[in-house]
Write a protein that holds these residues in place. Structure first.
Motif, PDB file in Angstrom:
ATOM      1  N   SER A 276      16.189  10.671  -1.483  1.00 53.69           N
ATOM      2  CA  SER A 276      15.126  12.047  -1.150  1.00 53.69           C
ATOM      3  C   SER A 276      16.266  12.344  -1.083  1.00 53.69           C
ATOM      4  O   SER A 276      17.037  12.819  -1.000  1.00 53.69           O
ATOM      5  CB  SER A 276      14.500  10.769  -0.386  1.00 53.69           C
ATOM      6  N   MET A 277      15.203  14.043  -0.592  1.00 52.25           N
ATOM      7  CA  MET A 277      15.550  14.866  -0.436  1.00 52.25           C
ATOM      8  C   MET A 277      15.697  15.636   0.767  1.00 52.25           C
ATOM      9  O   MET A 277      17.254  16.602   1.043  1.00 52.25           O
ATOM     10  CB  MET A 277      15.327  16.673  -1.689  1.00 52.25           C
ATOM     11  N   ALA A 278      15.955  15.384   1.884  1.00 54.28           N
ATOM     12  CA  ALA A 278      16.264  15.750   3.091  1.00 54.28           C
ATOM     13  C   ALA A 278      16.611  15.073   4.032  1.00 54.28           C
ATOM     14  O   ALA A 278      16.623  15.426   5.127  1.00 54.28           O
ATOM     15  CB  ALA A 278      13.757  16.642   3.556  1.00 54.28           C
ATOM     16  N   ASP A 279      17.337  14.057   3.623  1.00 50.66           N
ATOM     17  CA  ASP A 279      18.206  13.455   4.675  1.00 50.66           C
ATOM     18  C   ASP A 279      19.272  12.896   4.510  1.00 50.66           C
ATOM     19  O   ASP A 279      19.883  12.841   3.083  1.00 50.66           O
ATOM     20  CB  ASP A 279      16.773  12.022   5.423  1.00 50.66           C
ATOM     21  N   ALA A 280      20.431  12.191   5.401  1.00 51.59           N
ATOM     22  CA  ALA A 280      21.414  12.151   5.228  1.00 51.59           C
ATOM     23  C   ALA A 280      20.547   9.993   4.642  1.00 51.59           C
ATOM     24  O   ALA A 280      20.305   9.263   5.395  1.00 51.59           O
ATOM     25  CB  ALA A 280      21.812  11.620   6.365  1.00 51.59           C
ATOM     26  N   VAL A 281      21.596   9.637   3.571  1.00 50.33           N
ATOM     27  CA  VAL A 281      21.648   8.211   3.505  1.00 50.33           C
ATOM     28  C   VAL A 281      21.263   7.115   4.779  1.00 50.33           C
ATOM     29  O   VAL A 281      20.350   6.568   4.787  1.00 50.33           O
ATOM     30  CB  VAL A 281      22.603   7.657   2.009  1.00 50.33           C
ATOM     31  N   ASP A 282      22.215   7.454   5.783  1.00 51.56           N
ATOM     32  CA  ASP A 282      22.453   6.472   6.476  1.00 51.56           C
ATOM     33  C   ASP A 282      21.829   6.978   7.875  1.00 51.56           C
ATOM     34  O   ASP A 282      21.700   6.268   8.638  1.00 51.56           O
ATOM     35  CB  ASP A 282      24.118   6.421   6.562  1.00 51.56           C
ATOM     36  N   SER A 283      21.103   7.718   8.008  1.00 52.15           N
ATOM     37  CA  SER A 283      20.644   8.537   9.374  1.00 52.15           C
ATOM     38  C   SER A 283      19.450   7.429   9.846  1.00 52.15           C
ATOM     39  O   SER A 283      18.978   7.300   8.734  1.00 52.15           O
ATOM     40  CB  SER A 283      19.782  10.119   9.026  1.00 52.15           C
ATOM     41  N   PRO A 284      19.085   6.948  11.082  1.00 55.69           N
ATOM     42  CA  PRO A 284      18.001   6.181  11.491  1.00 55.69           C
ATOM     43  C   PRO A 284      17.223   7.279  11.910  1.00 55.69           C
ATOM     44  O   PRO A 284      17.240   8.906  11.855  1.00 55.69           O
ATOM     45  CB  PRO A 284      18.521   5.942  13.025  1.00 55.69           C
ATOM     46  N   GLN A 285      15.985   6.666  11.037  1.00 53.41           N
ATOM     47  CA  GLN A 285      14.416   7.323  11.062  1.00 53.41           C
ATOM     48  C   GLN A 285      13.313   6.812  11.835  1.00 53.41           C
ATOM     49  O   GLN A 285      12.350   7.795  12.004  1.00 53.41           O
ATOM     50  CB  GLN A 285      14.516   7.903   9.811  1.00 53.41           C
ATOM     51  N   LEU A 286      13.438   5.784  12.408  1.00 49.94           N
ATOM     52  CA  LEU A 286      12.631   5.726  13.990  1.00 49.94           C
ATOM     53  C   LEU A 286      12.741   5.326  14.790  1.00 49.94           C
ATOM     54  O   LEU A 286      14.061   4.368  14.928  1.00 49.94           O
ATOM     55  CB  LEU A 286      11.654   4.211  12.534  1.00 49.94           C
ATOM     56  N   THR A 287      12.812   5.334  15.924  1.00 51.54           N
ATOM     57  CA  THR A 287      13.023   4.762  17.360  1.00 51.54           C
ATOM     58  C   THR A 287      12.868   3.333  17.416  1.00 51.54           C
ATOM     59  O   THR A 287      12.082   2.819  17.012  1.00 51.54           O
ATOM     60  CB  THR A 287      12.207   5.262  18.512  1.00 51.54           C
TER      61      THR A 287
ATOM     62  N   VAL B 276       1.138  -1.333  -0.093  1.00 51.32           N
ATOM     63  CA  VAL B 276       0.174  -0.302   0.147  1.00 51.32           C
ATOM     64  C   VAL B 276       1.181   1.372   0.128  1.00 51.32           C
ATOM     65  O   VAL B 276       0.849   1.674  -1.046  1.00 51.32           O
ATOM     66  CB  VAL B 276      -0.826  -0.019   1.257  1.00 51.32           C
ATOM     67  N   HIS B 277       1.861   1.177   0.782  1.00 51.65           N
ATOM     68  CA  HIS B 277       2.570   2.319   1.021  1.00 51.65           C
ATOM     69  C   HIS B 277       3.219   2.362   2.245  1.00 51.65           C
ATOM     70  O   HIS B 277       3.045   1.341   3.146  1.00 51.65           O
ATOM     71  CB  HIS B 277       1.906   4.271   1.174  1.00 51.65           C
ATOM     72  N   ALA B 278       5.138   3.035   1.899  1.00 40.87           N
ATOM     73  CA  ALA B 278       6.358   2.320   3.365  1.00 40.87           C
ATOM     74  C   ALA B 278       5.840   3.390   4.194  1.00 40.87           C
ATOM     75  O   ALA B 278       4.817   4.189   3.959  1.00 40.87           O
ATOM     76  CB  ALA B 278       7.553   2.338   2.647  1.00 40.87           C
ATOM     77  N   ILE B 279       6.483   2.947   5.423  1.00 41.77           N
ATOM     78  CA  ILE B 279       6.082   2.969   6.961  1.00 41.77           C
ATOM     79  C   ILE B 279       7.616   3.518   7.609  1.00 41.77           C
ATOM     80  O   ILE B 279       8.116   3.372   7.479  1.00 41.77           O
ATOM     81  CB  ILE B 279       5.175   2.351   7.647  1.00 41.77           C
ATOM     82  N   GLY B 280       6.870   4.918   7.540  1.00 45.36           N
ATOM     83  CA  GLY B 280       8.045   6.010   7.615  1.00 45.36           C
ATOM     84  C   GLY B 280       8.536   7.152   8.519  1.00 45.36           C
ATOM     85  O   GLY B 280       6.948   7.745   8.989  1.00 45.36           O
ATOM     86  N   ALA B 281       9.253   8.475   8.916  1.00 43.71           N
ATOM     87  CA  ALA B 281       9.121   8.835  10.029  1.00 43.71           C
ATOM     88  C   ALA B 281       8.865  10.542   8.937  1.00 43.71           C
ATOM     89  O   ALA B 281       8.877  10.537   7.782  1.00 43.71           O
ATOM     90  CB  ALA B 281      10.325   8.948  11.206  1.00 43.71           C
ATOM     91  N   THR B 282       8.495  11.204   8.816  1.00 44.62           N
ATOM     92  CA  THR B 282       7.999  12.550   9.181  1.00 44.62           C
ATOM     93  C   THR B 282       9.215  12.889   9.181  1.00 44.62           C
ATOM     94  O   THR B 282      10.622  13.251   9.645  1.00 44.62           O
ATOM     95  CB  THR B 282       7.172  13.577  10.512  1.00 44.62           C
ATOM     96  N   GLY B 283       9.756  13.734   7.540  1.00 44.37           N
ATOM     97  CA  GLY B 283      10.859  14.778   6.869  1.00 44.37           C
ATOM     98  C   GLY B 283      11.905  13.150   6.598  1.00 44.37           C
ATOM     99  O   GLY B 283      12.624  13.722   6.263  1.00 44.37           O
ATOM    100  N   GLY B 284      11.264  12.060   6.653  1.00 47.02           N
ATOM    101  CA  GLY B 284      12.267  10.235   5.776  1.00 47.02           C
ATOM    102  C   GLY B 284      11.870  10.160   4.947  1.00 47.02           C
ATOM    103  O   GLY B 284      11.348  11.281   4.291  1.00 47.02           O
ATOM    104  N   HIS B 285      12.859   9.468   4.916  1.00 52.48           N
ATOM    105  CA  HIS B 285      12.331   8.381   3.256  1.00 52.48           C
ATOM    106  C   HIS B 285      11.136   7.999   3.546  1.00 52.48           C
ATOM    107  O   HIS B 285      11.150   8.296   1.587  1.00 52.48           O
ATOM    108  CB  HIS B 285      13.773   7.612   3.215  1.00 52.48           C
ATOM    109  N   CYS B 286      10.275   8.100   3.655  1.00 56.96           N
ATOM    110  CA  CYS B 286       9.282   7.583   2.920  1.00 56.96           C
ATOM    111  C   CYS B 286       8.088   8.345   3.207  1.00 56.96           C
ATOM    112  O   CYS B 286       7.222   8.239   3.124  1.00 56.96           O
ATOM    113  CB  CYS B 286       8.073   6.165   4.417  1.00 56.96           C
ATOM    114  N   ASP B 287       8.434   9.779   3.348  1.00 57.34           N
ATOM    115  CA  ASP B 287       7.819  11.147   3.510  1.00 57.34           C
ATOM    116  C   ASP B 287       7.800  11.847   2.019  1.00 57.34           C
ATOM    117  O   ASP B 287       9.113  11.805   1.351  1.00 57.34           O
ATOM    118  CB  ASP B 287       8.174  11.747   4.584  1.00 57.34           C
TER     119      ASP B 287
END
Length: 450
Positions: free
Chosen positions: A221-232, A159-170
């Motif tokens: 994606s435009m607003a994140d570092a490629v290796d940054s953790p994005q979910l707790t 359906v859609h990938a699930i991620g954090a606000t401002g992350g790769h799935c946003d």
């Protein structure tokens, strides 16, 4: 009422008079069953009513069977790609691609995707796990294939990938307020464990077969570092727990080691990409049986395009180069450690239908050809939870069969020249048939195949 009864009776009689399709026998010089450590010579598969009746020359052949003689070829289970985006379009023009997603109606984008499904099936991929779409296009495409409206691989969708606000799935890279509201769990964008559970439940409610999450940043994606953790850790724990409680497998987009390790601890079923996985992450995957889907095709293709001067925004080009420089080493170390490696390509980052080049990339980095073939058959079938139905040529399983010229264990690029494709016992491609000039545009049964 008597007239209605007569009409119904006529319809029943007509249905009873439709002849059953005859069984099919496939013959070739050799066969790989999806599991064994060697090819079988010669190869033979007997099929009836969409399922495999027997494998090998000792299998009983019904007297009314139609035989396909494929000659110097190898029969294999239908290939599986565990990481595709069939509703998305590859383009060499980054800016035009972004504009198209803003201007085209969803109905047009869905129709644009139909050829992607066809070319993927005709390349020998009879099952895919589609791990990222928008506007329920993936659900519609999956359902259209199931009902026979269009041809394509069997699809498991998220359906859609699930991620954090401002992350790769946003959705990032646009000004605030442009789309009228901030994204939320209905879009797969979450903040906190409760929203993670809600997003999973919404995805399942609206048709998800699998739950995909973005545990780290990404390349495109435009607003994140490629290796940054994005979910707790807590968010991932809740997401995986809820998905498994609802009977869904899980996959985590994860380039960076920190985010990947959080997903592994949460019990994720597979790590996708894994460009910067460290020793600890790989050891955790081996210990827990977490599958690794390296998607070598994506960085390989991006590298090719960058070398030929294709335009990507500078921040994306920089992230792509970093991932390209790291992924091959990660793959080789995973191979050395015995991490279970599956087959997935990130189709849409490159042109659809070229999925099989992943085999050459895997073997080029040291994987044995038979192990690469297993990755795209029995290993992926187990990952998808479908090992009882697909992934190997065995009695009782769905009749998904492909054939490639020659011996793919001697020349793995033979997988890029598929000459025969069958899904559910229906022949969609047979280049060895008399007069075959191009693959048919629709499936054919034994009586209609050329």
């Amino acid at each position: 009422m008597p007239q209605l009864n007569r009409t119904l009776a006529a319809l029943v009689l007509t249905a009873m008079c439709v002849p059953a399709e005859p069984p099919i026998v496939l013959k070739a010089a050799r066969l790989f069953d999806g599991k064994a450590n060697a090819l079988v010579r010669p190869g033979m598969v007997v099929i009836a009513e969409g399922k495999i009746l027997g494998v090998g020359t000792g299998a009983a052949v019904p007297p009314d069977a139609v035989t396909y003689e494929l000659g110097d070829a190898t029969l294999l289970p239908g290939f599986i790609d565990a990481h595709t985006h069939l509703s998305m379009q590859y383009t060499d023009d980054w800016n035009q691609g972004e504009l198209d997603t803003l201007q085209k109606p969803v109905s047009e984008m869905t129709l644009d995707a139909v050829p992607n499904l066809r070319v993927t099936l005709l390349a020998g991929f009879t099952t895919v796990r589609d791990v990222g779409s928008e506007d329920y296009m993936d659900v519609g495409l999956r359902n259209a294939v199931r009902s026979g409206k269009i041809i394509g691989p069997r699809m498991l969708v998220c359906v859609h990938a699930i991620g954090a606000t401002g992350g790769h799935c946003d959705t990032t890279g646009f000004r605030a307020g442009l789309f009228g509201r901030e994204t939320d769990p209905t879009d797969g964008v979450i903040n906190g464990p409760d929203e993670a559970r809600r997003a999973v439940r919404l995805a399942v409610k609206y048709g998800a077969d699998v739950i995909k999450t973005c545990a780290t940043g990404g390349v495109l994606s435009m607003a994140d570092a490629v290796d940054s953790p994005q979910l707790t850790q807590e968010e991932l724990n809740a997401l995986v727990d809820e998905a498994h409680a609802l009977g869904r497998k899980t996959a985590a987009h994860a380039h960076g080691a920190t985010g990947a390790k959080r997903a592994i601890r949460a019990g994720i079923d597979s790590i996708e990409h894994g460009s910067f996985l460290d020793e600890e992450a790989l050891q955790m995957m081996k210990a827990r049986g977490t599958r690794y889907i390296p998607t070598l095709m994506a960085p390989w293709w991006l590298g090719e395009r960058l070398e030929h001067g294709a335009y990507y925004p500078p921040q994306i080009a920089a992230k792509a180069r970093a991932a390209i420089a790291s992924l091959n080493h990660t793959f080789q170390r995973a191979l050395e450690l015995g991490v279970i490696i599956g087959f997935g390509t990130d189709a849409a980052v490159y042109p659809h239908g070229r999925n099989a080049h992943e085999f050459a990339l895997m073997t080029g980095l040291g994987m044995k050809p038979l192990d690469a073939l297993r990755a795209a058959t029995s290993v992926d079938a187990d990952l998808l939870g479908m090992a009882s139905q697909i992934g190997s040529l065995e009695k009782g399983k769905l009749a998904d069969v492909v054939a490639v010229p020659g011996d793919p264990t001697n020349d793995i690029t033979a997988t890029e020249r598929v000459l025969f494709v069958m899904k559910d016992g229906v022949v969609y491609r047979n280049d060895r048939a008399p007069g075959s000039a191009a693959p048919a545009t629709a499936g054919t049964t034994a009586s209609a195949a050329r």
